[in-house]
Motif scaffolding. Structure first.
Motif, PDB file in Angstrom:
ATOM      1  N   TRP A  43      -9.556  -1.723  34.987  1.00 15.06           N
ATOM      2  CA  TRP A  43     -10.299  -0.642  35.635  1.00 15.06           C
ATOM      3  C   TRP A  43     -11.676  -0.476  35.004  1.00 15.06           C
ATOM      4  O   TRP A  43     -12.674  -0.309  35.697  1.00 15.06           O
ATOM      5  N   TRP A  44     -11.726  -0.535  33.678  1.00 14.71           N
ATOM      6  CA  TRP A  44     -12.991  -0.366  32.958  1.00 14.71           C
ATOM      7  C   TRP A  44     -14.004  -1.449  33.368  1.00 14.71           C
ATOM      8  O   TRP A  44     -15.154  -1.159  33.656  1.00 14.71           O
ATOM      9  N   ILE A  45     -13.557  -2.691  33.389  1.00 11.91           N
ATOM     10  CA  ILE A  45     -14.441  -3.800  33.749  1.00 11.91           C
ATOM     11  C   ILE A  45     -14.963  -3.627  35.176  1.00 11.91           C
ATOM     12  O   ILE A  45     -16.129  -3.895  35.455  1.00 11.91           O
ATOM     13  N   GLU A  46     -14.120  -3.146  36.069  1.00 13.94           N
ATOM     14  CA  GLU A  46     -14.540  -2.933  37.453  1.00 13.94           C
ATOM     15  C   GLU A  46     -15.573  -1.812  37.579  1.00 13.94           C
ATOM     16  O   GLU A  46     -16.419  -1.845  38.467  1.00 13.94           O
ATOM     17  N   HIS A  47     -15.492  -0.808  36.700  1.00 16.13           N
ATOM     18  CA  HIS A  47     -16.366   0.364  36.818  1.00 16.13           C
ATOM     19  C   HIS A  47     -17.520   0.408  35.821  1.00 16.13           C
ATOM     20  O   HIS A  47     -18.549   1.021  36.098  1.00 16.13           O
ATOM     21  N   TYR A  48     -17.324  -0.192  34.665  1.00 15.16           N
ATOM     22  CA  TYR A  48     -18.329  -0.102  33.592  1.00 15.16           C
ATOM     23  C   TYR A  48     -18.558  -1.464  32.939  1.00 15.16           C
ATOM     24  O   TYR A  48     -18.589  -1.583  31.718  1.00 15.16           O
ATOM     25  N   ALA A  49     -18.746  -2.474  33.726  1.00 16.43           N
ATOM     26  CA  ALA A  49     -18.840  -3.854  33.232  1.00 16.43           C
ATOM     27  C   ALA A  49     -19.907  -4.034  32.160  1.00 16.43           C
ATOM     28  O   ALA A  49     -19.758  -4.859  31.258  1.00 16.43           O
ATOM     29  N   SER A  50     -20.963  -3.264  32.220  1.00 15.07           N
ATOM     30  CA  SER A  50     -22.051  -3.443  31.253  1.00 15.07           C
ATOM     31  C   SER A  50     -21.815  -2.678  29.947  1.00 15.07           C
ATOM     32  O   SER A  50     -22.606  -2.797  29.015  1.00 15.07           O
ATOM     33  N   SER A  51     -20.736  -1.910  29.870  1.00 15.91           N
ATOM     34  CA  SER A  51     -20.444  -1.122  28.660  1.00 15.91           C
ATOM     35  C   SER A  51     -19.243  -1.694  27.921  1.00 15.91           C
ATOM     36  O   SER A  51     -18.317  -2.236  28.536  1.00 15.91           O
ATOM     37  N   LYS A  52     -19.264  -1.560  26.620  1.00 22.62           N
ATOM     38  CA  LYS A  52     -18.147  -2.017  25.792  1.00 22.62           C
ATOM     39  C   LYS A  52     -16.898  -1.195  26.122  1.00 22.62           C
ATOM     40  O   LYS A  52     -16.962   0.027  26.237  1.00 22.62           O
ATOM     41  N   ILE A  53     -15.789  -1.893  26.256  1.00 26.03           N
ATOM     42  CA  ILE A  53     -14.534  -1.213  26.589  1.00 26.03           C
ATOM     43  C   ILE A  53     -14.096  -0.302  25.444  1.00 26.03           C
ATOM     44  O   ILE A  53     -14.300  -0.621  24.273  1.00 26.03           O
ATOM     45  N   LEU A  54     -13.516   0.819  25.803  1.00 27.23           N
ATOM     46  CA  LEU A  54     -13.045   1.763  24.802  1.00 27.23           C
ATOM     47  C   LEU A  54     -11.818   1.213  24.091  1.00 27.23           C
ATOM     48  O   LEU A  54     -11.001   0.508  24.676  1.00 27.23           O
ATOM     49  N   ASP A  55     -11.665   1.562  22.849  1.00 34.17           N
ATOM     50  CA  ASP A  55     -10.615   1.065  21.975  1.00 34.17           C
ATOM     51  C   ASP A  55      -9.246   1.630  22.349  1.00 34.17           C
ATOM     52  O   ASP A  55      -9.136   2.769  22.801  1.00 34.17           O
ATOM     53  N   ILE A  56      -8.194   0.844  22.116  1.00 35.78           N
ATOM     54  CA  ILE A  56      -6.827   1.289  22.409  1.00 35.78           C
ATOM     55  C   ILE A  56      -6.454   2.526  21.580  1.00 35.78           C
ATOM     56  O   ILE A  56      -5.693   3.374  22.036  1.00 35.78           O
ATOM     57  N   LYS A  57      -7.007   2.653  20.390  1.00 36.73           N
ATOM     58  CA  LYS A  57      -6.728   3.845  19.571  1.00 36.73           C
ATOM     59  C   LYS A  57      -7.213   5.104  20.269  1.00 36.73           C
ATOM     60  O   LYS A  57      -6.570   6.146  20.202  1.00 36.73           O
ATOM     61  N   MET A  58      -8.333   5.002  20.950  1.00 36.99           N
ATOM     62  CA  MET A  58      -8.863   6.152  21.676  1.00 36.99           C
ATOM     63  C   MET A  58      -7.972   6.482  22.868  1.00 36.99           C
ATOM     64  O   MET A  58      -7.759   7.644  23.191  1.00 36.99           O
ATOM     65  N   LEU A  59      -7.432   5.453  23.517  1.00 37.82           N
ATOM     66  CA  LEU A  59      -6.498   5.685  24.616  1.00 37.82           C
ATOM     67  C   LEU A  59      -5.251   6.385  24.104  1.00 37.82           C
ATOM     68  O   LEU A  59      -4.752   7.314  24.730  1.00 37.82           O
ATOM     69  N   LYS A  60      -4.742   5.953  22.964  1.00 38.64           N
ATOM     70  CA  LYS A  60      -3.553   6.582  22.389  1.00 38.64           C
ATOM     71  C   LYS A  60      -3.785   8.070  22.150  1.00 38.64           C
ATOM     72  O   LYS A  60      -2.912   8.892  22.424  1.00 38.64           O
ATOM     73  N   LYS A  61      -4.963   8.423  21.658  1.00 35.68           N
ATOM     74  CA  LYS A  61      -5.289   9.837  21.435  1.00 35.68           C
ATOM     75  C   LYS A  61      -5.314  10.598  22.757  1.00 35.68           C
ATOM     76  O   LYS A  61      -4.788  11.702  22.859  1.00 35.68           O
ATOM     77  N   ALA A  62      -5.926  10.004  23.772  1.00 40.40           N
ATOM     78  CA  ALA A  62      -6.006  10.661  25.077  1.00 40.40           C
ATOM     79  C   ALA A  62      -4.615  10.842  25.687  1.00 40.40           C
ATOM     80  O   ALA A  62      -4.311  11.890  26.274  1.00 40.40           O
ATOM     81  N   LEU A  63      -3.752   9.836  25.542  1.00 43.61           N
ATOM     82  CA  LEU A  63      -2.382   9.933  26.047  1.00 43.61           C
ATOM     83  C   LEU A  63      -1.611  11.027  25.319  1.00 43.61           C
ATOM     84  O   LEU A  63      -0.867  11.790  25.940  1.00 43.61           O
ATOM     85  N   LYS A  64      -1.791  11.113  24.017  1.00 50.54           N
ATOM     86  CA  LYS A  64      -1.088  12.126  23.233  1.00 50.54           C
ATOM     87  C   LYS A  64      -1.520  13.530  23.641  1.00 50.54           C
ATOM     88  O   LYS A  64      -0.684  14.428  23.776  1.00 50.54           O
ATOM     89  N   VAL A  65      -2.820  13.714  23.865  1.00 50.57           N
ATOM     90  CA  VAL A  65      -3.320  15.025  24.299  1.00 50.57           C
ATOM     91  C   VAL A  65      -2.735  15.383  25.662  1.00 50.57           C
ATOM     92  O   VAL A  65      -2.305  16.508  25.889  1.00 50.57           O
TER      93      VAL A  65
END
Length: 87
Positions: A43-65
């Motif tokens: 999804w990130w590559i499709e929407h923000y191809a020119s930006s560095k993908i966010l780290d899995i650790k950040m996803l884990k935090k978002a999921l926990k919240v």
């Protein structure tokens, strides 16, 4: 400090957009964190191809919240969420 706060908010908004679009809570379904991150990466590559993908650790935090503490099944960590691809 303000820049870090702004970046954190923007990152969480990206995760929220992704999760709102593709996942619903479902106690009968277990999805691993790695599977969620894999779909997020696409999804990130499709929407923000020119930006560095966010780290899995950040996803884990978002999921926990959003969903609370992760569950463990067969030594895999994840959440009781169902992937619902866009129509």
């Amino acid at each position: 400090m303000l820049r870090a706060t702004s970046n954190y908010k923007n990152d969480n908004d990206n995760f929220s957009d992704f999760l709102d679009t593709f996942y619903i809570e479902d106690r009968d379904t277990f999805t691993t964190i790695h599977d969620i991150y894999s779909k997020f990466s696409i999804w990130w590559i499709e929407h923000y191809a020119s930006s560095k993908i966010l780290d899995i650790k950040m996803l884990k935090k978002a999921l926990k919240v959003r969903y609370g503490r992760e569950s463990t099944r067969s030594k895999e960590k994840g959440y009781c969420v169902l992937y619902t691809p866009e129509n």
